[in-house]
Design an enzyme around this catalytic site. Structure first.
Site, PDB file in Angstrom:
ATOM      1  CG  HIS A  78      -1.486   1.326   1.637  1.00 23.72           C
ATOM      2  ND1 HIS A  78      -2.418   1.889   0.747  1.00 23.72           N
ATOM      3  CD2 HIS A  78      -1.126   1.982   2.499  1.00 23.72           C
ATOM      4  CE1 HIS A  78      -2.892   3.007   1.284  1.00 23.72           C
ATOM      5  NE2 HIS A  78      -2.103   3.187   2.385  1.00 23.72           N
ATOM      6  CG  ASP A 107       6.327  17.763 -26.547  1.00 23.63           C
ATOM      7  OD1 ASP A 107       6.706  17.373 -25.475  1.00 23.63           O
ATOM      8  OD2 ASP A 107       5.773  17.194 -27.493  1.00 23.63           O
ATOM      9  CD1 TRP A 143       6.274   3.641   4.289  1.00 29.42           C
ATOM     10  CD2 TRP A 143       7.748   4.582   2.477  1.00 29.42           C
ATOM     11  NE1 TRP A 143       6.928   4.860   4.596  1.00 29.42           N
ATOM     12  CE2 TRP A 143       7.490   5.535   3.465  1.00 29.42           C
ATOM     13  CE3 TRP A 143       8.093   4.679   1.350  1.00 29.42           C
ATOM     14  CZ2 TRP A 143       7.895   6.783   3.213  1.00 29.42           C
ATOM     15  CZ3 TRP A 143       8.907   6.010   1.066  1.00 29.42           C
ATOM     16  CH2 TRP A 143       8.775   6.829   2.155  1.00 29.42           C
ATOM     17  CB  SER A 171      10.765   6.117 -14.416  1.00 25.64           C
ATOM     18  OG  SER A 171       9.661   6.981 -14.454  1.00 25.64           O
ATOM     19  CB  SER A 172      11.860   9.603 -10.267  1.00 25.62           C
ATOM     20  OG  SER A 172      10.640   8.828  -9.951  1.00 25.62           O
ATOM     21  CG  HIS A 255      12.357  15.032   5.617  1.00 22.27           C
ATOM     22  ND1 HIS A 255      10.895  14.774   6.543  1.00 22.27           N
ATOM     23  CD2 HIS A 255      12.105  16.400   5.215  1.00 22.27           C
ATOM     24  CE1 HIS A 255      10.495  15.992   6.493  1.00 22.27           C
ATOM     25  NE2 HIS A 255      10.693  16.840   5.748  1.00 22.27           N
ATOM     26  CD  GLU A 257       9.465  10.470  -2.574  1.00 22.22           C
ATOM     27  OE1 GLU A 257      10.396  10.339  -3.176  1.00 22.22           O
ATOM     28  OE2 GLU A 257       8.397   9.741  -2.990  1.00 22.22           O
ATOM     29  CE1 TYR A 259       8.012  19.915   3.265  1.00 20.11           C
ATOM     30  CE2 TYR A 259       9.683  18.556   4.064  1.00 20.11           C
ATOM     31  CZ  TYR A 259       8.655  19.241   4.329  1.00 20.11           C
ATOM     32  OH  TYR A 259       8.506  19.672   5.637  1.00 20.11           O
ATOM     33  CB  SER A 270       0.092  28.792  -5.617  1.00 21.35           C
ATOM     34  OG  SER A 270       0.504  28.106  -4.317  1.00 21.35           O
ATOM     35  CG  HIS A 304      12.099  14.770  11.044  1.00 26.26           C
ATOM     36  ND1 HIS A 304      11.855  15.835  10.780  1.00 26.26           N
ATOM     37  CD2 HIS A 304      11.661  14.139  10.459  1.00 26.26           C
ATOM     38  CE1 HIS A 304      11.230  15.890   9.561  1.00 26.26           C
ATOM     39  NE2 HIS A 304      11.072  14.546   9.225  1.00 26.26           N
ATOM     40  CG  HIS A 305      11.655  10.213   9.383  1.00 26.17           C
ATOM     41  ND1 HIS A 305      10.348  10.294   9.379  1.00 26.17           N
ATOM     42  CD2 HIS A 305      11.889  11.463   8.828  1.00 26.17           C
ATOM     43  CE1 HIS A 305       9.776  11.330   8.131  1.00 26.17           C
ATOM     44  NE2 HIS A 305      11.098  12.077   8.067  1.00 26.17           N
ATOM     45  CB  THR A 330       5.251  24.958   6.026  1.00 24.72           C
ATOM     46  OG1 THR A 330       6.542  24.199   6.217  1.00 24.72           O
ATOM     47  CG2 THR A 330       4.070  24.059   5.612  1.00 24.72           C
ATOM     48  CE  LYS A 333       4.421  27.439  -0.706  1.00 26.33           C
ATOM     49  NZ  LYS A 333       5.449  27.346  -1.896  1.00 26.33           N
ATOM     50  NE  ARG A 452       3.978   3.410  10.626  1.00 22.90           N
ATOM     51  CZ  ARG A 452       5.037   4.094   9.649  1.00 22.90           C
ATOM     52  NH1 ARG A 452       5.915   4.995  10.379  1.00 22.90           N
ATOM     53  NH2 ARG A 452       4.816   4.156   8.472  1.00 22.90           N
TER      54      ARG A 452
HETATM   55  C1  HEM Z   1      -7.628   5.141   0.530  1.00 23.11           C
HETATM   56  C2  HEM Z   1      -7.282   5.898   1.532  1.00 23.11           C
HETATM   57  C3  HEM Z   1      -6.286   5.526   2.359  1.00 23.11           C
HETATM   58  C4  HEM Z   1      -6.548   4.521   3.318  1.00 23.11           C
HETATM   59  C5  HEM Z   1      -7.816   4.006   4.078  1.00 23.11           C
HETATM   60  C6  HEM Z   1      -5.103   4.285   4.002  1.00 23.11           C
HETATM   61  C7  HEM Z   1      -5.004   3.588   5.170  1.00 23.11           C
HETATM   62  C8  HEM Z   1      -3.718   3.408   5.735  1.00 23.11           C
HETATM   63  C9  HEM Z   1      -3.659   2.583   7.006  1.00 23.11           C
HETATM   64  C10 HEM Z   1      -4.683   2.125   8.162  1.00 23.11           C
HETATM   65  C11 HEM Z   1      -2.239   2.427   6.985  1.00 23.11           C
HETATM   66  C12 HEM Z   1      -1.449   1.987   8.158  1.00 23.11           C
HETATM   67  C13 HEM Z   1      -0.987   0.554   7.981  1.00 23.11           C
HETATM   68  C14 HEM Z   1      -0.308   0.083   9.439  1.00 23.11           C
HETATM   69  O1  HEM Z   1       0.493   0.673  10.018  1.00 23.11           O
HETATM   70  O2  HEM Z   1      -0.699  -1.186   9.685  1.00 23.11           O
HETATM   71  C15 HEM Z   1      -1.473   3.302   6.125  1.00 23.11           C
HETATM   72  C16 HEM Z   1      -0.261   3.199   5.764  1.00 23.11           C
HETATM   73  C17 HEM Z   1       0.364   4.099   4.658  1.00 23.11           C
HETATM   74  N1  HEM Z   1      -0.187   4.675   3.842  1.00 23.11           N
HETATM   75 FE1  HEM Z   1      -2.337   4.796   3.712  1.00 23.11          FE
HETATM   76  N2  HEM Z   1      -4.143   4.974   3.509  1.00 23.11           N
HETATM   77  C18 HEM Z   1      -4.970   5.727   2.388  1.00 23.11           C
HETATM   78  C19 HEM Z   1      -4.345   6.438   1.207  1.00 23.11           C
HETATM   79  C20 HEM Z   1      -2.916   6.689   1.224  1.00 23.11           C
HETATM   80  C21 HEM Z   1      -2.360   7.746   0.374  1.00 23.11           C
HETATM   81  C22 HEM Z   1      -3.066   8.339  -0.580  1.00 23.11           C
HETATM   82  C23 HEM Z   1      -1.078   7.505   0.440  1.00 23.11           C
HETATM   83  C24 HEM Z   1       0.082   8.135  -0.124  1.00 23.11           C
HETATM   84  C25 HEM Z   1       0.234   9.130  -1.014  1.00 23.11           C
HETATM   85  C26 HEM Z   1      -0.995   6.674   1.558  1.00 23.11           C
HETATM   86  C27 HEM Z   1       0.555   6.163   1.948  1.00 23.11           C
HETATM   87  C28 HEM Z   1       0.663   5.387   3.077  1.00 23.11           C
HETATM   88  C29 HEM Z   1       2.048   5.182   3.679  1.00 23.11           C
HETATM   89  C30 HEM Z   1       3.170   5.595   3.165  1.00 23.11           C
HETATM   90  C31 HEM Z   1       1.975   4.249   4.625  1.00 23.11           C
HETATM   91  C32 HEM Z   1       2.833   3.516   5.294  1.00 23.11           C
HETATM   92  C33 HEM Z   1       3.003   2.126   5.093  1.00 23.11           C
HETATM   93  C34 HEM Z   1       4.043   1.467   5.993  1.00 23.11           C
HETATM   94  O3  HEM Z   1       3.609   1.527   7.140  1.00 23.11           O
HETATM   95  O4  HEM Z   1       5.146   0.941   5.534  1.00 23.11           O
HETATM   96  N3  HEM Z   1      -1.903   6.202   2.132  1.00 23.11           N
HETATM   97  N4  HEM Z   1      -2.545   3.441   5.247  1.00 23.11           N
HETATM   98 CU    CU Z   2      10.745  13.689   7.474  1.00 21.00          CU
END
Ligand code: HEM
Ligand code: CU
Ligand code: CU
Lengths: 527, 373
Positions: A78, A107, A143, A171-172, A255, A257, A259, A270, A304-305, A330, A333, A452
């Site tokens: 996820h 282009d 992640w 790619s990025s 970090h 990332e 931003y 904006s 800080h992480h 921040t 802004k 978590r």
């Molecule tokens: C559809 C809506 C979303 C729901 C319901 C959701 C739900 C969750 C939940 C419950 C977790 C925690 C999992 C855990 O710690 O056990 C999580 C982790 C995370 N989510 Fe989401 N999320 C959503 C959207 C997003 C979006 C849009 C992003 C990024 C742009 C995102 C990025 C992340 C990241 C980076 C983690 C951390 C994964 C990890 O612990 O390694 N999520 N999400």
């Molecule tokens: Cu950070």
């Protein structure tokens, strides 16, 4: 050959090639932008599906739907899919579509590389997602893939995960080089840097961040690759390595990332807030400087992480102060956006609704970020649901709402039709309510002590988890509506004027809607 | 807390629904029972109120614009788009607020890092997925693992009051004494957290981290591992019992005596039945998480022991794997974790359970000789 000299624009010269080759071989920034956006949305749905699995398992205490091994794969996938598959490509898609239109360029500067950097992405994600079907399962280490959980103790598929990350990184980096080359070389005459729309500015700064940190990510996964396959011990303590080194290198990428995922959204908002406030952006110059300051500071706060890994007290203090400092630009802004709205003439079409929600909810995420910066307090918050709440407040209403706002704002330009405003408003309100219901209670859960990345939890966390899951299902289901709105808009409807928004400004509104396949073959002149 | 769970038989998986009314709607950080946790709570509340105050002003202005400055009300847009004084003011004021906030935060942090002059030192080692507490000065130590039955986790029986927050051996500390924790890990990174102490510190292989606490209120305090450490990360809680000093000293004597009895077990003459019985318990505690209760494992991550060539082969090979582990895999060296009697029992058990009827018996003396050969 016709004897008539083609003295009007070359726009009628050739349109897109037919069939699949149009998409495979295209070097047109609009086609590539569209492909990026479609890819990003499908990854958003995939990552969202994984989130639904997570939330379904957490609906009740106890294990019902998935086993812990699979749960860990779901959280990891996820996170990876959302970050690298949904948010980053969406912004690259917006950049492709809009930067040439906004600076009056025909282009992107490097169109073939543009094609390549897009097509690498589906390959990378095919590899990444296929790991779920490999023996031992996909990545299950979060992640952030901390070593040694991801090296010595990782599943056999980790090498494929590393390969996928490498491809995404390539790619990025290519996408970023393209943005920089375009912005620095192809601006229309008269468009000085300080006249550029803010979306272009924030993307330019983002591109520099990408070039600076993606190689660091590549470095850290290469070290993992060596540890796993070639007998080195970068991160293996029993071989004299250092597991904490992993975290330093990862967060030096990680970090900036975050931003990378938010600065382009700052830029888009904006553009949108002044348009629907019918008033010029307040403090343009300070917006540019604040973005630059945030980008520079973002290199100085990575630890800080890592407040709980045991860095010396002096380091702890340095990273605490530096992180608190980021709140200042921040804040500037946010104040500027509010000052732009102040005494404007506001209307509330879907792009504006998403932009206002962006400002409010991103600020809430910023507040919890400020709390997390207070290092002693972070000892309590760290790795709990408070952090999950924090980063979803900056990512979902931040990055994602910024993307929705941009999509509604520019859809008329892309498709030539107005989207269905009442459906879009329904999309907004259901996303807004669902998202707050899903993520606000997570603050409470974290403060009350829920870690978590756990598939099961103690009973005192039951109620808020249930509420959160209900909100998540609501948010998730609502996104299907967005798909319908976009498809409907692409297929027809009320024709859009060249400038469908009364207060909008910028070169993109000087070309017809839909934007012709080739635009600005003769550069416009900016006075 | 007092949460009951009731059966919802209709759902095939057998979901249990905790009754909403009884659960705890805690929404804030606990102030905790130590000076550190109280300091942290103070910082948390201060910064929270600062955020709320700033939010009230910013959102106040914003909502005012949303209500008053609408086009639909015929509001005409103003033309200002910069104002140097205002911009300087709203840069400087937040800066000052942050400086004011940084001062108490720094003081608390420096205090948290002062691990000198401790009364008791305990070495805490994270394992996949249990904790080991080593009372360095007293020369005894023990493992502490989750006791919540799998039936509760899989919703086959009602969940108990301390569901997922209960262990076999609690860490015991005396109240009013400065306890220094030396944290490390055996395999992957773990993190030791008891919210009510305000102590969270990562346990990292190859490193020794320090933390300290002084608990003034006797009681039982519960926490969890907070660093993802593999599949059972959710299932390695921490339970600390803080008791008056006299009680603590009595407990220490008990532990030392138990350690002595344990050592004597090596000398005792064991029967097959005794070893099998003991082995079943050890297996459930130390091995079943990976190799599963029925010995079928979770291939390919965790091999089956049932009908395994190694387990049914010569005893030395089996001893080698269990005592010294397999380096670079999740199979740890249990030689230092389990007593000779436990090692002999679990090996004997594996060699004779689930149809592995080798008939072999491995005695504690054999294990002792193997270790010292
Ligand atoms: C559809 C809506 C979303 C729901 C319901 C959701 C739900 C969750 C939940 C419950 C977790 C925690 C999992 C855990 O710690 O056990 C999580 C982790 C995370 N989510 Fe989401 N999320 C959503 C959207 C997003 C979006 C849009 C992003 C990024 C742009 C995102 C990025 C992340 C990241 C980076 C983690 C951390 C994964 C990890 O612990 O390694 N999520 N999400
Ligand atoms: Cu950070
Ligand atoms: Cu853990």
């Amino acid at each position: 050959m016709s004897a008539v000299i083609d003295d009007h624009t070359q726009e009628h010269d050739h349109g897109p090639a037919g069939g699949i080759t149009r998409w495979l071989l295209t070097t047109n920034h609009k086609d590539i932008g569209t492909m990026y956006l479609i890819f990003s949305f499908s990854m958003f749905l995939l990552g969202g599906t994984f989130a639904m699995v997570i939330r379904a398992e957490l609906f009740y205490p106890g294990l019902q739907i998935v086993e812990p091994e699979f749960f860990n794969q779901m959280t990891t996938m996820h996170g990876l899919v959302m970050v690298f598959g949904a948010v980053m490509p969406a912004f690259v898609g917006l950049a492709n579509w809009m930067i040439p239109l906004m600076i009056g360029a025909p282009d992107m500067a490097l169109p073939r590389m543009n094609n390549w950097s897009f097509w690498l992405l589906p390959c990378a994600f095919l590899i990444l997602v296929s790991t779920l079907f490999m023996s031992g399962g996909g990545p299950n280490f979060g992640w952030t893939f901390y070593a040694p959980l991801s090296t010595t103790y990782g599943p056999p598929s980790t090498t494929f995960f590393i390969f996928a990350i490498h491809i995404m990184g390539v790619s990025s980096i290519m996408g970023a080089i393209n943005v920089i080359a375009t912005v620095l070389n192809l601006r229309a005459p008269g468009m000085t840097l300080m006249k550029m729309p803010l979306f272009v500015w924030t993307w330019l700064i983002t591109a520099f961040l990408l070039i600076a940190v993606m190689p660091v990510l590549a470095g850290v996964v290469t070290m993992m690759l060596m540890d796993i396959n070639f007998g080195t011990s970068f991160f293996d303590a029993s071989g004299g390595g250092d597991p904490v080194l992993f975290q330093h290198v990862f967060w030096f990428f990680g970090h900036p990332e975050v931003y990378i995922m938010i600065l382009p959204a700052f830029g888009a908002v904006s553009q949108i807030i002044p348009a629907f406030s019918r008033k010029r952006l307040f403090g343009y110059a300070s917006m540019v400087y604040a973005t630059g300051a945030i980008a520079l500071l973002s290199f100085l706060v990575w630890a800080h992480h890592m407040f709980t890994v045991g860095i010396p007290v002096a380091g702890q203090l340095f990273f605490m102060y530096a992180t608190m400092l980021i709140a200042v630009p921040t804040g500037v802004k946010v104040f500027n956006w509010v000052a732009t709205m102040f005494r404007g003439a506001l209307t509330f079409e879907a792009p504006m609704l998403f932009a206002i929600a962006f400002v409010i909810l991103f600020t809430i995420g910023g507040f919890s970020g400020l709390m997390l910066a207070i290092s002693p307090a972070d000892f309590q918050y760290h790795d709990t649901y408070f952090v999950v709440a924090h980063f979803h407040y900056v990512l979902v209403p931040g990055a994602i709402f910024g993307i929705f706002a941009s999509a509604y704002y520019w859809l008329p330009k892309w498709t030539g039709y107005m989207y269905d405003e009442s459906l879009a408003k329904a999309h907004f309100w259901m996303s807004f309510i669902g998202m707050n219901l899903a993520f606000f209670p997570m603050h409470f859960l974290g403060l009350a002590g829920m870690p978590r990345r756990i598939p099961d939890y103690a009973l005192q966390f039951a109620d808020f988890n249930m509420i959160s899951s209900i909100g998540a299902f609501m948010f998730g289901a609502t996104q299907i509506l967005f798909l319908l709105i976009v498809v409907k808009c692409a297929r027809g409807g009320v024709a859009a004027a060249a400038k469908p928004w009364e207060g909008a400004e910028g070169l993109e509104w000087t070309v017809p809607s839909p934007a012709p396949y080739h635009t600005f073959t003769t550069p416009p002149v900016v006075e | 807390m007092g949460v009951h769970a009731k059966q919802a038989g209709a759902v095939a998986a057998g979901l249990t629904i905790p009754t909403l009314v009884l659960a705890d709607w805690g929404i804030n950080m606990p102030a905790g029972v130590t000076a550190t946790s109280n300091d942290i709570y103070g910082l948390h509340m201060t910064i929270l109120w600062i955020c709320i105050a700033i939010g009230a002003v910013v959102f106040g202005v914003m909502f005012w614009s949303i209500f008053a400055h609408r086009k639909s009300k015929g509001h005409k847009p103003a033309h200002f788009h910069e104002h140097p004084l205002v911009e300087v003011v709203w840069t400087v004021i937040p800066l000052l607020i942050l400086v004011i906030m940084a001062i108490p935060a720094t003081a608390t942090l420096v205090d948290m890092y002062d691990t000198t002059e401790s009364d008791i030192d305990i070495k805490v080692t994270g394992y996949q997925w249990k904790w080991h507490y080593d009372y360095i000065d007293e020369e005894f130590g023990f493992f502490s693992a989750l006791t919540t039955p799998r039936d509760q986790i899989y919703n086959r029986t009602a969940k108990g009051e301390h569901y997922l927050l209960e262990v076999d051996n609690e860490m015991v500390i005396p109240v009013g004494k400065k306890v220094r924790l030396l944290l490390t890990a055996n395999d992957v990174i773990h993190s030791w957290w008891v919210p009510e102490f305000g102590v969270k510190k990562d346990a990292i292989p190859g490193f020794i981290n320090e933390a300290w606490t002084r608990v003034d209120v006797p009681g039982v305090y519960r926490g969890q591992c907070t660093e993802l450490c593999g599949k059972d990360h959710a299932f390695m809680p921490i339970v600390v019992r803080a008791v008056p000093e006299a009680e603590y000293l009595a407990w220490v004597d008990e532990q030392k005596a138990a350690a002595e009895t344990e050592r004597e077990l090596t000398q005792k003459d064991w029967t097959m039945a005794e070893l099998m019985e003991r082995g079943e318990g050890v297996y459930a505690r130390a091995c079943a998480a990976c190799h599963q209760a029925d010995g079928s494992g979770l291939p390919p991550a965790f091999p089956a022991l049932k009908a395994s060539a190694l387990v049914t082969g010569p005893a030395d090979g089996h001893l080698e794997v269990v005592v010294n582990g397999v380096s670079g895999t999740a199979m740890q060296a249990f030689g230092g974790q389990l007593s000779e009697a436990d090692l002999a029992a679990v090996i004997t058990y594996e060699r004779n359970a689930w149809g592995n009827n080798t008939g072999d018996m491995v005695t504690p003396k054999q294990v002792f000789d193997f270790k010292n050969q």
